[in-house]
Design a protein around this motif. Structure first.
Motif, PDB file in Angstrom:
ATOM      1  N   TYR A  74       0.825  -1.201   0.000  1.00 26.09           N
ATOM      2  CA  TYR A  74       0.000   0.000   0.000  1.00 26.09           C
ATOM      3  C   TYR A  74       0.860   1.252   0.000  1.00 26.09           C
ATOM      4  N   ILE A  75       0.215   2.383  -0.342  1.00 20.58           N
ATOM      5  CA  ILE A  75       0.861   3.695  -0.247  1.00 20.58           C
ATOM      6  C   ILE A  75       0.417   4.300   1.080  1.00 20.58           C
ATOM      7  N   ALA A  76       1.366   4.888   1.815  1.00 19.26           N
ATOM      8  CA  ALA A  76       1.001   5.457   3.113  1.00 19.26           C
ATOM      9  C   ALA A  76       1.834   6.697   3.381  1.00 19.26           C
ATOM     10  N   ASN A  77       1.718   7.271   4.561  1.00 15.55           N
ATOM     11  CA  ASN A  77       2.584   8.381   4.956  1.00 15.55           C
ATOM     12  C   ASN A  77       2.966   8.222   6.426  1.00 15.55           C
ATOM     13  N   ARG A  78       3.757   9.156   6.946  1.00 15.00           N
ATOM     14  CA  ARG A  78       4.354   8.969   8.277  1.00 15.00           C
ATOM     15  C   ARG A  78       3.483   9.447   9.439  1.00 15.00           C
ATOM     16  N   SER A  79       2.240   9.811   9.184  1.00 17.71           N
ATOM     17  CA  SER A  79       1.404  10.325  10.274  1.00 17.71           C
ATOM     18  C   SER A  79       1.207   9.255  11.352  1.00 17.71           C
ATOM     19  N   SER A  80       1.356   9.651  12.632  1.00 19.66           N
ATOM     20  CA  SER A  80       1.172   8.691  13.732  1.00 19.66           C
ATOM     21  C   SER A  80      -0.236   8.746  14.297  1.00 19.66           C
ATOM     22  N   GLY A  81      -0.965   9.814  14.011  1.00 16.27           N
ATOM     23  CA  GLY A  81      -2.314   9.993  14.569  1.00 16.27           C
ATOM     24  C   GLY A  81      -2.309  10.621  15.958  1.00 16.27           C
ATOM     25  N   LYS A  82      -1.111  10.874  16.502  1.00 14.54           N
ATOM     26  CA  LYS A  82      -1.051  11.333  17.907  1.00 14.54           C
ATOM     27  C   LYS A  82      -1.805  12.652  18.126  1.00 14.54           C
ATOM     28  N   GLN A  83      -1.632  13.614  17.207  1.00 12.83           N
ATOM     29  CA  GLN A  83      -2.290  14.904  17.423  1.00 12.83           C
ATOM     30  C   GLN A  83      -3.814  14.763  17.352  1.00 12.83           C
ATOM     31  N   GLY A  84      -4.298  13.976  16.409  1.00 13.15           N
ATOM     32  CA  GLY A  84      -5.750  13.772  16.278  1.00 13.15           C
ATOM     33  C   GLY A  84      -6.326  13.066  17.500  1.00 13.15           C
ATOM     34  N   TYR A  85      -5.621  12.030  17.994  1.00 11.48           N
ATOM     35  CA  TYR A  85      -6.101  11.305  19.168  1.00 11.48           C
ATOM     36  C   TYR A  85      -6.094  12.220  20.398  1.00 11.48           C
ATOM     37  N   ALA A  86      -5.042  13.051  20.504  1.00 12.32           N
ATOM     38  CA  ALA A  86      -4.971  13.983  21.638  1.00 12.32           C
ATOM     39  C   ALA A  86      -6.136  14.975  21.574  1.00 12.32           C
ATOM     40  N   LEU A  87      -6.491  15.395  20.353  1.00 15.47           N
ATOM     41  CA  LEU A  87      -7.632  16.306  20.196  1.00 15.47           C
ATOM     42  C   LEU A  87      -8.931  15.618  20.624  1.00 15.47           C
ATOM     43  N   ALA A  88      -9.065  14.345  20.285  1.00  7.37           N
ATOM     44  CA  ALA A  88     -10.270  13.608  20.668  1.00  7.37           C
ATOM     45  C   ALA A  88     -10.391  13.570  22.199  1.00  7.37           C
ATOM     46  N   GLU A  89      -9.284  13.323  22.871  1.00 11.29           N
ATOM     47  CA  GLU A  89      -9.326  13.268  24.338  1.00 11.29           C
ATOM     48  C   GLU A  89      -9.616  14.646  24.919  1.00 11.29           C
ATOM     49  N   ALA A  90      -9.018  15.674  24.319  1.00 11.02           N
ATOM     50  CA  ALA A  90      -9.223  17.029  24.843  1.00 11.02           C
ATOM     51  C   ALA A  90     -10.679  17.460  24.657  1.00 11.02           C
ATOM     52  N   ALA A  91     -11.273  17.127  23.499  1.00  5.44           N
ATOM     53  CA  ALA A  91     -12.680  17.495  23.260  1.00  5.44           C
ATOM     54  C   ALA A  91     -13.587  16.714  24.217  1.00  5.44           C
ATOM     55  N   ARG A  92     -13.278  15.428  24.409  1.00  5.40           N
ATOM     56  CA  ARG A  92     -14.037  14.619  25.373  1.00  5.40           C
ATOM     57  C   ARG A  92     -13.955  15.249  26.759  1.00  5.40           C
ATOM     58  N   ASP A  93     -12.776  15.691  27.135  1.00  7.74           N
ATOM     59  CA  ASP A  93     -12.594  16.270  28.470  1.00  7.74           C
ATOM     60  C   ASP A  93     -13.293  17.615  28.626  1.00  7.74           C
ATOM     61  N   GLN A  94     -13.751  18.159  27.508  1.00  7.62           N
ATOM     62  CA  GLN A  94     -14.565  19.382  27.599  1.00  7.62           C
ATOM     63  C   GLN A  94     -16.039  19.048  27.411  1.00  7.62           C
ATOM     64  N   GLY A  95     -16.370  17.764  27.601  1.00  9.56           N
ATOM     65  CA  GLY A  95     -17.775  17.360  27.632  1.00  9.56           C
ATOM     66  C   GLY A  95     -18.386  17.007  26.292  1.00  9.56           C
ATOM     67  N   ALA A  96     -17.579  17.002  25.202  1.00  4.76           N
ATOM     68  CA  ALA A  96     -18.161  16.716  23.885  1.00  4.76           C
ATOM     69  C   ALA A  96     -18.408  15.227  23.695  1.00  4.76           C
ATOM     70  N   ARG A  97     -19.369  14.923  22.827  1.00  2.66           N
ATOM     71  CA  ARG A  97     -19.487  13.553  22.310  1.00  2.66           C
ATOM     72  C   ARG A  97     -18.576  13.531  21.096  1.00  2.66           C
ATOM     73  N   VAL A  98     -17.614  12.620  21.105  1.00  2.00           N
ATOM     74  CA  VAL A  98     -16.575  12.658  20.065  1.00  2.00           C
ATOM     75  C   VAL A  98     -16.651  11.430  19.162  1.00  2.00           C
ATOM     76  N   THR A  99     -16.650  11.662  17.858  1.00  2.00           N
ATOM     77  CA  THR A  99     -16.478  10.557  16.907  1.00  2.00           C
ATOM     78  C   THR A  99     -15.097  10.734  16.288  1.00  2.00           C
ATOM     79  N   LEU A 100     -14.256   9.730  16.478  1.00  2.00           N
ATOM     80  CA  LEU A 100     -12.883   9.785  15.969  1.00  2.00           C
ATOM     81  C   LEU A 100     -12.772   8.801  14.809  1.00  2.00           C
ATOM     82  N   ILE A 101     -12.515   9.321  13.622  1.00  4.70           N
ATOM     83  CA  ILE A 101     -12.404   8.448  12.449  1.00  4.70           C
ATOM     84  C   ILE A 101     -10.928   8.340  12.123  1.00  4.70           C
ATOM     85  N   SER A 102     -10.412   7.132  12.306  1.00  5.94           N
ATOM     86  CA  SER A 102      -8.960   6.976  12.311  1.00  5.94           C
ATOM     87  C   SER A 102      -8.457   6.025  11.239  1.00  5.94           C
TER      88      SER A 102
END
Ligand code: CTP
Length: 423
Positions: free
Chosen positions: A227-255
Motif C-alpha cells: 500500500y501507499i502510506a505516509n508517516r502520520s502517527s495519529g497522535k495529534q488527532g487522538y490527543a484532540l479527541a481526548e481534549a474534546a471529550r474532556d470538555q464534555g463533547a461527544r466525540v467521533t474519531l475516524i482513524s
C-alpha cells in the motif's frame, strides 16, 4: 501480554459472532483467560460447545439456571473478570445496557459489573445510523464504556458503511490498551472513577456538542499486500479527541491505521482508505464541529491488483494514480450538513503560513491549524508540536508543547470560535 488477566466475553447475536471464536483464541494466546456469556440470539450463530472448547471453560447462558447460580452467581460472574468485552455488541445489547435493562444474563451482567466495559458493535449500517442507536451510543460513552469499531466497509447484508465489527486483532489491541500492555507508548488507562460520567470532564466548553475528528494516515492499496502510506502517527488527532471529550463533547474519531490506544469514552471508527474515511465522515454527520487532522493520501492507485504483483517479467509495473476525494473541502462546502465550525490542518515543509493561508481559502474551512512537518522539525511521529492557528482575524502562534497540551489549547480556541460563529 495478558498474563493473569481474565476477560468476561459477552457474545451477542450477529453474524460477527463467529469472529468471537477467533478473539477467544487470540486472548488465550496472549496469556489471558476467557469466560464466556452467550446470549440466546448469539446461540443462533455460534454454539456453546465451540466457545467452551476454545475458552476451556463452561459457557454461561441462563440467568435462571440453578446449576449456573450455584456454581457462580450472576453478580459474582459480573465481577469475576478484569474487563468485560461485548463482541459482537448488537443494537439490542447496546439499547439494553444504555437503558439499564436486566432481563437476561448478559444485560444483568452489564448492569451489575464494577469493571470497565469494552464494546465492539456490529449491525446493519441503517441500524447503526438510526438515531436510537446513536442516542444509546452517546449514553454508553458518557457512562464510560469504551468502543472499538464498528469499521466501515462491505457488510454481510450487502450494504456498505459503518457497522462491521472490528477485527479480532483490533479488539485484542483495544483490550491490551486498556490494560496498558500493548508494548507501545500510551496513556495509562483511566481509572473507572475518572471515566465515569460528567465528573471526568475537565471543563464543559463543549457540553452536548458532537465533535467529529479525523486522524492518522490512510493506506491506499496497490495489491493485497502492498500500500501507499505516509508517516502520520495519529497522535495529534487522538490527543484532540481526548481534549474534546474532556470538555464534555461527544466525540467521533475516524482513524486511519495507527498503533495508538482507543481513547476511553470516544467513539472510534477505524478505516483504511481515503474513500472509507470520506464515507465514515459523511455517515457521522451531523456534527457541531469537524476537525480534519488526518494526513489523507491525495492519490490512490487507479487499478488495485486483485492478486500480489509478481516480479516475473522484465517490466517494472507502472503505478497509475487517481485523485482521492478531498474530504475537508467536501464537508466545508456541504450543502445541508456543514458543521458550524470546520477546522483543517496544514502540514507543510516550507512557507508554512503562506501555504496554509491559501489552503484555508481553497478548502473553505473556518480555521486552519498549520505546522511545520519538515524532517528536522520532528513533528511527524514525534510527541511535540508547534502550531499556528489561522482564521479570519489573523494568525495566532502557540509555543512548542507536547501534543496533549497543544490539543487542550486548540480545543479551547475551537470552543471559542464555535460560540462566536453564526448559526
Ligand atoms: N484533507 C482531506 N482530504 C484529502 C486531503 C486532505 O480531508 N483528500 C484535509 C487534511 O485532513 C487537512 C487538510 O485537508 O486538514 C490539508 O491537508 P494537506 O495534505 O496539507 O493538503 P492537500 O490538499 O493535500 O495539499 P498539498 O498536499 O498540496 O499540500
Amino acid at each position: 501480554m495478558l498474563q493473569g488477566r481474565t476477560i468476561l466475553l459477552i457474545v451477542g447475536g450477529g453474524i460477527a459472532a463467529y469472529k468471537s471464536a477467533e478473539l477467544i483464541r487470540l486472548i488465550r494466546k496472549s496469556g489471558g483467560a476467557v469466560r464466556v456469556i452467550l446470549t440466546k440470539a448469539g446461540r443462533e450463530f455460534v454454539t456453546p460447545l465451540t466457545l467452551a472448547g476454545l475458552s476451556g471453560e463452561k459457557v454461561f447462558e441462563d440467568l435462571f439456571s440453578l446449576t449456573d447460580e450455584t456454581e457462580m452467581g450472576h453478580i459474582e460472574l459480573s465481577r469475576s473478570a478484569d474487563l468485560v468485552v461485548v463482541a459482537p455488541a448488537t443494537a439490542d445489547l447496546m439499547a439494553k445496557a444504555a437503558n439499564g435493562l436486566a432481563n437476561d444474563l448478559a444485560s444483568t451482567t452489564l448492569l451489575a459489573t464494577d469493571k470497565r466495559v469494552l464494546m465492539a458493535p456490529a449491525m446493519n449500517v441503517r441500524m447503526w445510523e438510526h438515531p436510537a442507536t446513536q442516542r444509546n451510543l452517546a449514553t454508553l460513552t458518557a457512562d464510560g464504556v469504551t468502543f472499538v469499531g464498528p469499521n466501515a466497509g462491505e457488510m454481510a447484508c450487502g450494504e456498505f458503511g459503518p457497522g462491521r465489527m472490528a477485527e479480532p486483532v483490533e479488539i485484542l489491541a483495544a483490550v491490551g490498551s486498556i490494560f496498558g500492555t500493548k508494548g507501545i507508548p500510551m496513556p495509562a488507562p483511566a481509572p473507572i472513577k475518572e471515566i465515569a460520567g460528567p465528573a471526568r470532564a475537565k471543563g464543559n466548553l463543549l457540553a452536548n456538542k458532537h465533535v467529529l475528528i479525523t486522524a492518522g494516515p490512510t493506506h491506499e492499496p496497490i495489491d493485497p499486500v502492498r500500500y501507499i502510506a505516509n508517516r502520520s502517527s495519529g497522535k495529534q488527532g487522538y490527543a484532540l479527541a481526548e481534549a474534546a471529550r474532556d470538555q464534555g463533547a461527544r466525540v467521533t474519531l475516524i482513524s486511519g491505521p495507527v498503533s495508538l490506544a482507543p481513547p476511553a469514552g470516544v467513539m472510534l471508527v477505524r478505516i483504511e482508505t481515503a474513500r472509507e474515511m470520506n464515507d465514515a465522515v459523511e455517515a457521522a454527520l451531523p456534527a457541531d464541529i469537524a476537525i480534519f487532522a488526518a494526513a489523507v493520501a491525495d492519490w490512490r492507485v487507479k487499478m488495485e491488483a486483485g492478486q500480489k504483483l509478481k516480479k516475473d517479467g522484465n517490466a517494472i509495473p507502472p503505478l497509475e494514480l487517481s485523485e482521492n476525494p478531498d474530504i475537508l473541502a467536501r464537508i466545508a462546502r456541504h450543502p445541508v450538513l456543514r458543521p458550524k465550525l470546520v477546522v483543517g490542518f496544514a502540514a507543510e515543509t516550507e512557507n508554512v503560513i503562506a501555504h496554509a493561508t491559501a489552503k484555508r481559502a481553497r478548502k473553505g474551512c473556518d480555521l486552519i491549524v498549520a505546522n511545520d512537518v519538515s524532517p528536522q522539525s520532528g513533528v511527524m511521529g514525534g510527541d511535540r508540536n508547534r502550531v499556528h492557528i489561522l482564521g479570519e482575524s489573523g494568525v495566532e502562534t502557540l509555543p512548542e508543547m507536547d501534543k496533549g497540551a497543544v490539543a487542550d489549547a486548540l480545543v479551547q480556541r475551537f470552543a471559542e470560535a464555535f460560540s462566536k460563529s453564526k448559526p
